[in-house]
Design a protein around this motif. Sequence first.
Motif, PDB file in Angstrom:
ATOM      1  N   SER A  40       0.818  -1.212   0.000  1.00 44.39           N
ATOM      2  CA  SER A  40       0.000   0.000   0.000  1.00 44.39           C
ATOM      3  C   SER A  40       0.851   1.261   0.000  1.00 44.39           C
ATOM      4  CB  SER A  40      -0.934  -0.004   1.214  1.00 44.39           C
ATOM      5  OG  SER A  40      -1.857  -1.047   1.099  1.00 44.39           O
ATOM      6  N   PHE A  41       1.382   1.589  -1.178  1.00 43.25           N
ATOM      7  CA  PHE A  41       2.158   2.809  -1.332  1.00 43.25           C
ATOM      8  C   PHE A  41       1.558   3.635  -2.463  1.00 43.25           C
ATOM      9  CE2 PHE A  41       5.386   0.166   0.696  1.00 43.25           C
ATOM     10  CZ  PHE A  41       5.934   1.056   1.604  1.00 43.25           C
ATOM     11  N   HIS A  42       1.642   4.936  -2.310  1.00 44.33           N
ATOM     12  CA  HIS A  42       1.341   5.850  -3.413  1.00 44.33           C
ATOM     13  C   HIS A  42       2.604   6.670  -3.641  1.00 44.33           C
ATOM     14  CE1 HIS A  42      -0.327   8.849  -6.017  1.00 44.33           C
ATOM     15  NE2 HIS A  42       0.110   9.784  -5.189  1.00 44.33           N
ATOM     16  N   LEU A  43       3.204   6.509  -4.807  1.00 44.08           N
ATOM     17  CA  LEU A  43       4.405   7.270  -5.122  1.00 44.08           C
ATOM     18  C   LEU A  43       3.992   8.561  -5.817  1.00 44.08           C
ATOM     19  CD1 LEU A  43       6.826   4.440  -6.324  1.00 44.08           C
ATOM     20  CD2 LEU A  43       6.172   5.134  -4.019  1.00 44.08           C
ATOM     21  N   ASP A  44       4.264   9.668  -5.147  1.00 43.52           N
ATOM     22  CA  ASP A  44       3.964  11.007  -5.664  1.00 43.52           C
ATOM     23  C   ASP A  44       5.216  11.473  -6.399  1.00 43.52           C
ATOM     24  OD1 ASP A  44       3.112  13.577  -6.138  1.00 43.52           O
ATOM     25  OD2 ASP A  44       2.517  13.973  -4.063  1.00 43.52           O
ATOM     26  N   ILE A  45       5.196  11.365  -7.717  1.00 44.01           N
ATOM     27  CA  ILE A  45       6.387  11.564  -8.539  1.00 44.01           C
ATOM     28  C   ILE A  45       6.321  12.921  -9.226  1.00 44.01           C
ATOM     29  CG2 ILE A  45       7.772  10.613 -10.421  1.00 44.01           C
ATOM     30  CD1 ILE A  45       6.092   7.943  -9.874  1.00 44.01           C
ATOM     31  N   VAL A  46       7.406  13.672  -9.105  1.00 44.82           N
ATOM     32  CA  VAL A  46       7.515  14.995  -9.715  1.00 44.82           C
ATOM     33  C   VAL A  46       8.713  15.019 -10.644  1.00 44.82           C
ATOM     34  CG1 VAL A  46       7.953  17.435  -9.242  1.00 44.82           C
ATOM     35  CG2 VAL A  46       6.532  16.106  -7.690  1.00 44.82           C
ATOM     36  N   VAL A  47       8.496  15.391 -11.894  1.00 45.11           N
ATOM     37  CA  VAL A  47       9.617  15.574 -12.817  1.00 45.11           C
ATOM     38  C   VAL A  47      10.183  16.969 -12.566  1.00 45.11           C
ATOM     39  CG1 VAL A  47      10.324  15.755 -15.232  1.00 45.11           C
ATOM     40  CG2 VAL A  47       8.688  14.016 -14.544  1.00 45.11           C
ATOM     41  N   CYS A  48      11.482  17.004 -12.320  1.00 47.22           N
ATOM     42  CA  CYS A  48      12.139  18.254 -11.919  1.00 47.22           C
ATOM     43  C   CYS A  48      12.781  18.993 -13.090  1.00 47.22           C
ATOM     44  CB  CYS A  48      13.153  17.965 -10.822  1.00 47.22           C
ATOM     45  SG  CYS A  48      12.371  17.277  -9.347  1.00 47.22           S
TER      46      CYS A  48
END
Length: 186
Positions: A40-48
């Motif tokens: 149960s993970f939610h990866l909040d991914i941001v391209v920098c």
Amino acid sequence: MVRQRPRVPKRKRVFIGAEGESERSLARWLNLLCDEQGLSFHLDIVVCGGGDSLAVAEHAVREYRRRRRLYGPFSNAWILLDHDRIEQDRRSGRDPGPEADTENLKLVYLKPNIEGTLLKFHPGQEKRSPAADSAERELRKFWPQYDKPASAEELRKRFRIEDIRRAARHDGGLRWMLEKLRLWDG
């Protein structure tokens, strides 16, 4: 009698700052692996947006702070960076360490870069450490159709969890990510 709905565990939020689209694809693939394993993970991914390591870290810190303020705390946070340019960035005073340290964002270096990391996922290549300028050429020997950036779906079709685990036995950054996501079996 009222039937209770089964409880769905709340997903742990993990912040990942990705240097570019290729690193985002890797992070999205990690998210798919978590789902496949029932984690149960939610990866909040941001391209920098690329640039030097400090610019990437500064962008990641701004987004980390904003998203934490809007959506609440993260259980973990890191920034994916290509290792091949870190010495040049340090010499020019663009070391991302102090910026990331202010928020406890771990810097995870892909060695020597994303292509070198993907090369290590191929059986028998996990100990390889090609020079950054030849990593893509070496990768294409095993994956002739490779086109940057490979999507998370392409990574899912090409590799299995065993591939990244095998590579992580020889790469501390990969192993650390897998441990934090409870994907490590070592």
